[in-house]
Design an enzyme around this catalytic site. Structure first.
Site, PDB file in Angstrom:
ATOM      1  N   MET A  25     -11.995   5.070  -1.238  1.00  0.00           N
ATOM      2  CA  MET A  25     -12.710   4.995   0.051  1.00  0.00           C
ATOM      3  C   MET A  25     -13.248   6.744   0.088  1.00  0.00           C
ATOM      4  O   MET A  25     -12.776   7.641   0.480  1.00  0.00           O
ATOM      5  CB  MET A  25     -11.778   5.074   1.068  1.00  0.00           C
ATOM      6  CG  MET A  25     -11.291   3.781   1.844  1.00  0.00           C
ATOM      7  SD  MET A  25      -9.856   3.769   2.745  1.00  0.00           S
ATOM      8  CE  MET A  25      -8.631   3.673   1.374  1.00  0.00           C
TER       9      MET A  25
ATOM     10  N   ASP B 166      -4.533   3.976  -2.176  1.00  0.00           N
ATOM     11  CA  ASP B 166      -5.827   4.187  -1.309  1.00  0.00           C
ATOM     12  C   ASP B 166      -6.257   5.509  -1.573  1.00  0.00           C
ATOM     13  O   ASP B 166      -5.480   6.678  -1.217  1.00  0.00           O
ATOM     14  CB  ASP B 166      -5.345   4.249   0.472  1.00  0.00           C
ATOM     15  CG  ASP B 166      -4.920   2.834   0.830  1.00  0.00           C
ATOM     16  OD1 ASP B 166      -6.245   2.139   0.626  1.00  0.00           O
ATOM     17  OD2 ASP B 166      -4.053   2.283   1.149  1.00  0.00           O
TER      18      ASP B 166
ATOM     19  N   HIS C 115      -8.187   1.192  -4.345  1.00  0.00           N
ATOM     20  CA  HIS C 115      -9.293   1.446  -3.361  1.00  0.00           C
ATOM     21  C   HIS C 115      -9.892   2.616  -3.020  1.00  0.00           C
ATOM     22  O   HIS C 115      -9.441   3.460  -2.611  1.00  0.00           O
ATOM     23  CB  HIS C 115      -8.631   0.903  -2.248  1.00  0.00           C
ATOM     24  CG  HIS C 115      -9.281   0.755  -0.880  1.00  0.00           C
ATOM     25  ND1 HIS C 115      -8.834   0.460   0.345  1.00  0.00           N
ATOM     26  CD2 HIS C 115     -10.696   0.661  -0.934  1.00  0.00           C
ATOM     27  CE1 HIS C 115      -9.876   0.438   1.363  1.00  0.00           C
ATOM     28  NE2 HIS C 115     -10.823   0.302   0.634  1.00  0.00           N
TER      29      HIS C 115
ATOM     30  N   MET D 203      -8.535   8.544  -0.766  1.00  0.00           N
ATOM     31  CA  MET D 203      -9.625   8.965   0.335  1.00  0.00           C
ATOM     32  C   MET D 203     -10.009  10.500   0.120  1.00  0.00           C
ATOM     33  O   MET D 203      -9.261  11.332  -0.417  1.00  0.00           O
ATOM     34  CB  MET D 203      -8.835   8.950   1.598  1.00  0.00           C
ATOM     35  CG  MET D 203      -8.302   7.909   2.113  1.00  0.00           C
ATOM     36  SD  MET D 203      -7.281   7.881   3.664  1.00  0.00           S
ATOM     37  CE  MET D 203      -6.844   6.095   3.782  1.00  0.00           C
TER      38      MET D 203
ATOM     39  N   SER E 293       0.799  -1.257  -0.083  1.00  0.00           N
ATOM     40  CA  SER E 293      -0.076  -0.204   0.033  1.00  0.00           C
ATOM     41  C   SER E 293       0.969   1.152  -0.063  1.00  0.00           C
ATOM     42  O   SER E 293       1.752   1.433   0.772  1.00  0.00           O
ATOM     43  CB  SER E 293      -0.792   0.050   1.184  1.00  0.00           C
ATOM     44  OG  SER E 293      -1.506   1.426   1.250  1.00  0.00           O
TER      45      SER E 293
ATOM     46  N   ASP F   6      -7.275  -5.922   4.009  1.00  0.00           N
ATOM     47  CA  ASP F   6      -6.617  -4.674   3.954  1.00  0.00           C
ATOM     48  C   ASP F   6      -6.624  -4.247   5.367  1.00  0.00           C
ATOM     49  O   ASP F   6      -7.865  -3.934   5.905  1.00  0.00           O
ATOM     50  CB  ASP F   6      -7.357  -4.012   3.039  1.00  0.00           C
ATOM     51  CG  ASP F   6      -6.533  -2.414   3.064  1.00  0.00           C
ATOM     52  OD1 ASP F   6      -5.570  -2.168   3.458  1.00  0.00           O
ATOM     53  OD2 ASP F   6      -7.215  -1.787   2.146  1.00  0.00           O
TER      54      ASP F   6
ATOM     55  N   MET G 259     -12.227  -5.092   4.696  1.00  0.00           N
ATOM     56  CA  MET G 259     -11.401  -4.318   5.547  1.00  0.00           C
ATOM     57  C   MET G 259     -11.224  -5.021   6.891  1.00  0.00           C
ATOM     58  O   MET G 259     -12.341  -5.209   7.549  1.00  0.00           O
ATOM     59  CB  MET G 259     -12.103  -3.063   5.614  1.00  0.00           C
ATOM     60  CG  MET G 259     -12.077  -1.877   4.510  1.00  0.00           C
ATOM     61  SD  MET G 259     -10.546  -1.656   3.882  1.00  0.00           S
ATOM     62  CE  MET G 259      -9.469  -0.892   5.243  1.00  0.00           C
TER      63      MET G 259
ATOM     64  N   HIS H 213      -1.171  -1.069  -4.187  1.00  0.00           N
ATOM     65  CA  HIS H 213      -2.468  -0.807  -3.734  1.00  0.00           C
ATOM     66  C   HIS H 213      -2.468   0.774  -3.494  1.00  0.00           C
ATOM     67  O   HIS H 213      -1.537   1.285  -2.916  1.00  0.00           O
ATOM     68  CB  HIS H 213      -2.642  -1.425  -2.285  1.00  0.00           C
ATOM     69  CG  HIS H 213      -4.020  -1.295  -1.764  1.00  0.00           C
ATOM     70  ND1 HIS H 213      -5.048  -2.151  -2.044  1.00  0.00           N
ATOM     71  CD2 HIS H 213      -4.356  -0.576  -0.650  1.00  0.00           C
ATOM     72  CE1 HIS H 213      -6.034  -1.605  -1.268  1.00  0.00           C
ATOM     73  NE2 HIS H 213      -5.598  -0.796  -0.614  1.00  0.00           N
TER      74      HIS H 213
HETATM   75  C1  DX5 Z   1      -6.732   1.839   5.140  1.00  0.00           C
HETATM   76  C2  DX5 Z   1      -6.443   1.468   3.715  1.00  0.00           C
HETATM   77  C3  DX5 Z   1      -4.990   0.630   3.859  1.00  0.00           C
HETATM   78  C4  DX5 Z   1      -3.874   1.063   4.485  1.00  0.00           C
HETATM   79  C5  DX5 Z   1      -3.326  -0.192   5.270  1.00  0.00           C
HETATM   80  O1  DX5 Z   1      -8.012   2.788   5.205  1.00  0.00           O
HETATM   81  O2  DX5 Z   1      -7.253   1.057   3.223  1.00  0.00           O
HETATM   82  O3  DX5 Z   1      -4.608   0.153   2.503  1.00  0.00           O
HETATM   83  O4  DX5 Z   1      -2.833   1.453   3.806  1.00  0.00           O
HETATM   84  O5  DX5 Z   1      -2.381   0.188   6.030  1.00  0.00           O
HETATM   85  P1  DX5 Z   1      -1.459  -1.046   7.320  1.00  0.00           P
HETATM   86  O6  DX5 Z   1      -0.953  -1.979   6.277  1.00  0.00           O
HETATM   87  O7  DX5 Z   1      -0.356  -0.042   7.649  1.00  0.00           O
HETATM   88  O8  DX5 Z   1      -2.565  -1.092   7.991  1.00  0.00           O
HETATM   89 ZN    ZN Z   2      -6.741   0.126   1.070  1.00  0.00          ZN
END
Ligand code: DX5
Ligand code: ZN
Length: 215
Positions: free
Chosen positions: A67, A34, A65, A36, A7, A172, A136, A32
């Site tokens: 979010m 993320d 991903h 947001m 990630s 994840d 998640m 990956h």
């Molecule tokens: C959290 C993200 C994850 C995050 C995971 O909302 O979706 O992808 O980067 O990070 P770790 O592996 O540090 O929990």
């Molecule tokens: Zn993620």
């Protein structure tokens, strides 16, 4: 064989290209991203620009991903940027049939994600339309949180519901060698890991170790 999806959220942003190369050379097959929006989750990260900028530099499978609220609004941008898989949250996506036909037409893999308190059964109506389920194992929004072991039963239930369908289960949040092994034992195919990889003494070695889980 389990797939590892580092990630980027936990990577050194000042050194992003080198970190992506490191991950690819260590055998990571997925990368990956993320995304947001400050609404669906109380944090901000990055947008399609970064996917587009990295696309020419990597052959990894770009796993995005989302979010975000109203994910449908952003699908064309990420499709144009070069995403291979777009995973939306079932809690946020509206009008899924329209989304499915758009992504199929763009030849982009389709994923649905579940927050920890959303039951596995909420995906039952969509199993014939999706390629990936992202479970998640922390509340979405931040890296570095502890793994929630109560999500293991959900992984196992989803594995049963999937049956013979070709759907991958991705996990994840809080994934490391120990929690990753638990997830694989319960049916996970893809392990997302941020902090465990990028804060390791030797991130490339850590990716290689994650890849051997379940062998
Ligand atoms: C959290 C993200 C994850 C995050 C995971 O909302 O979706 O992808 O980067 O990070 P770790 O592996 O540090 O929990
Ligand atoms: Zn993620």
């Amino acid at each position: 064989m389990v797939k590892v999806a580092p990630s980027l959220l936990a990577a050194d942003a000042g050194n992003l290209y080198a970190q992506v190369q490191m991950a690819e050379n260590a055998g990571a097959k997925w990368l990956h991203f993320d995304i947001m929006d400050g609404h669906f989750v109380p944090n901000l990260s990055f947008g399609p620009h970064i996917v587009k900028q990295l696309r020419p530099h990597s052959k990894m499978f770009f796993d995005v991903h989302l979010m975000v609220e109203n994910p449908e609004q952003f699908l064309p941008m990420f499709a144009d940027a070069g995403a291979d898989l777009l995973t939306m949250h079932i809690e946020a996506a509206k009008n899924l049939p329209e989304i499915f036909s758009y992504l199929r037409q763009r030849m982009i893999k389709i994923g649905l994600s579940l927050k920890p308190h959303t039951p596995a059964e909420s995906l039952l109506p969509y199993l014939d339309n999706i390629d990936n389920i992202l479970v998640m194992t922390v509340e979405p929004g931040f890296g570095g949180q502890p793994f929630m072991p109560d999500q293991l039963a959900k992984i196992a239930a989803l594995k049963r519901y999937i049956g013979e369908r070709k759907i991958t289960i991705e996990v994840d949040g809080g994934i490391n060698l120990e929690t990753g092994a638990e997830c694989v034992a319960h049916g996970a195919d893809v392990l997302v890991a941020g902090s465990a990889i990028f804060k390791a003494q030797n991130p490339a070695q850590y990716i290689k170790q994650l890849r051997t889980i379940g062998e």
